[in-house]
Motif scaffolding. Structure first.
Motif, PDB file in Angstrom:
ATOM      1  N   TYR A  10       0.845  -1.193   0.000  1.00 32.82           N
ATOM      2  CA  TYR A  10       0.000   0.000   0.000  1.00 32.82           C
ATOM      3  C   TYR A  10       0.882   1.245   0.000  1.00 32.82           C
ATOM      4  O   TYR A  10       2.045   1.180   0.400  1.00 32.82           O
ATOM      5  CB  TYR A  10      -0.931  -0.007   1.215  1.00 32.82           C
ATOM      6  N   PRO A  11       0.331   2.403  -0.447  1.00 34.66           N
ATOM      7  CA  PRO A  11       1.118   3.636  -0.406  1.00 34.66           C
ATOM      8  C   PRO A  11       1.647   3.895   1.008  1.00 34.66           C
ATOM      9  O   PRO A  11       0.986   3.556   1.987  1.00 34.66           O
ATOM     10  CB  PRO A  11       0.102   4.713  -0.821  1.00 34.66           C
ATOM     11  N   LEU A  12       2.831   4.489   1.094  1.00 34.69           N
ATOM     12  CA  LEU A  12       3.475   4.707   2.396  1.00 34.69           C
ATOM     13  C   LEU A  12       2.575   5.484   3.362  1.00 34.69           C
ATOM     14  O   LEU A  12       2.577   5.206   4.559  1.00 34.69           O
ATOM     15  CB  LEU A  12       4.803   5.442   2.213  1.00 34.69           C
ATOM     16  N   LYS A  13       1.784   6.417   2.845  1.00 36.30           N
ATOM     17  CA  LYS A  13       0.905   7.204   3.708  1.00 36.30           C
ATOM     18  C   LYS A  13      -0.222   6.365   4.308  1.00 36.30           C
ATOM     19  O   LYS A  13      -0.802   6.743   5.318  1.00 36.30           O
ATOM     20  CB  LYS A  13       0.302   8.379   2.936  1.00 36.30           C
ATOM     21  N   THR A  14      -0.542   5.250   3.669  1.00 36.30           N
ATOM     22  CA  THR A  14      -1.619   4.390   4.177  1.00 36.30           C
ATOM     23  C   THR A  14      -1.106   2.973   4.456  1.00 36.30           C
ATOM     24  O   THR A  14      -1.875   2.021   4.431  1.00 36.30           O
ATOM     25  CB  THR A  14      -2.795   4.335   3.173  1.00 36.30           C
ATOM     26  N   CYS A  15       0.185   2.851   4.729  1.00 42.18           N
ATOM     27  CA  CYS A  15       0.793   1.546   5.026  1.00 42.18           C
ATOM     28  C   CYS A  15       0.020   0.846   6.156  1.00 42.18           C
ATOM     29  O   CYS A  15      -0.350   1.459   7.154  1.00 42.18           O
ATOM     30  CB  CYS A  15       2.244   1.758   5.444  1.00 42.18           C
ATOM     31  N   LEU A  16      -0.228  -0.445   5.966  1.00 45.30           N
ATOM     32  CA  LEU A  16      -1.013  -1.215   6.938  1.00 45.30           C
ATOM     33  C   LEU A  16      -0.178  -2.194   7.755  1.00 45.30           C
ATOM     34  O   LEU A  16      -0.724  -2.979   8.523  1.00 45.30           O
ATOM     35  CB  LEU A  16      -2.107  -1.991   6.201  1.00 45.30           C
TER      36      LEU A  16
END
Length: 195
Positions: A10-16
């Motif tokens: 996932y994009p780094l800003k929304t890393c899970l």
């Protein structure tokens, strides 16, 4: 170009990554995924692949697309069921699960229309028993809508099934879905605020 996490994708800003917890399921989970669902940003099967110990995904629509899976099912026979609300589906409950000794569960992943088409185009599935979940509430996956009260994301269906079949604690899966939903809603809100 947006940078993505090398672990969760996932994009780094929304890393899970901080929300992912291993779930050691014993029953093998097989997902038949519609091609449009495979590329959908909000599909929950991708979340399952980061958590479940035993999961396989096959992308396609027709029987020929799933020929390798059909060969696997023939060569490695396990007690297999399909979780899909067909007219002949029985309700999956703990008593039935213990009696049946389910070792493998096949799920169909797509919109209701896509899933129905996949079921109709894959008559080979009918050699297995069909089950459906009896749930008192609608699904909690708020970022995708359905007109049907019985709608669940594939992640929810897998979590509730494993809880019934194995009495497995699947809270980590549902918490991952909650985190994913919050991040997505936050992303949408930020996009609206920029307009």
């Amino acid at each position: 170009m947006r940078q993505c996490c090398s672990d969760c994708g996932y994009p780094l800003k929304t890393c899970l990554c901080q929300d992912i917890a291993a779930v050691n399921n014993q029953a093998e989970i097989i997902i038949l995924q519609h091609p449009k669902e495979a590329s959908h940003a909000k599909n929950t099967v991708r979340l399952l692949t980061h958590s479940l110990a035993k999961i396989k995904i096959y992308v396609g629509k027709s029987a020929i697309d799933f020929s390798s899976l059909q060969e696997l099912l023939r060569s490695q026979p396990l007690n297999t069921v399909v979780l899909y609300p067909s007219p002949n589906s029985q309700v999956l409950n703990i008593t039935e699960a213990r009696k049946t000794k389910i070792e493998r569960v096949i799920f169909i992943d797509g919109s209701w229309k896509q899933a129905y088409g996949m079921w109709k185009n894959n008559e080979w599935l009918n050699r297995f028993p069909f089950y459906k979940l009896a749930l008192p509430n609608a699904g909690q996956y708020a970022i995708r809508k359905s007109k049907l009260d019985i709608s669940l994301s594939t992640l929810e269906a897998v979590a509730y099934s494993l809880n019934t079949i194995e009495q497995l604690d699947t809270k980590p899966l549902l918490q991952l879905l909650t985190s994913f939903t919050r991040r997505w809603q936050s992303f949408v809100q930020r996009s609206k605020d920029k307009q």
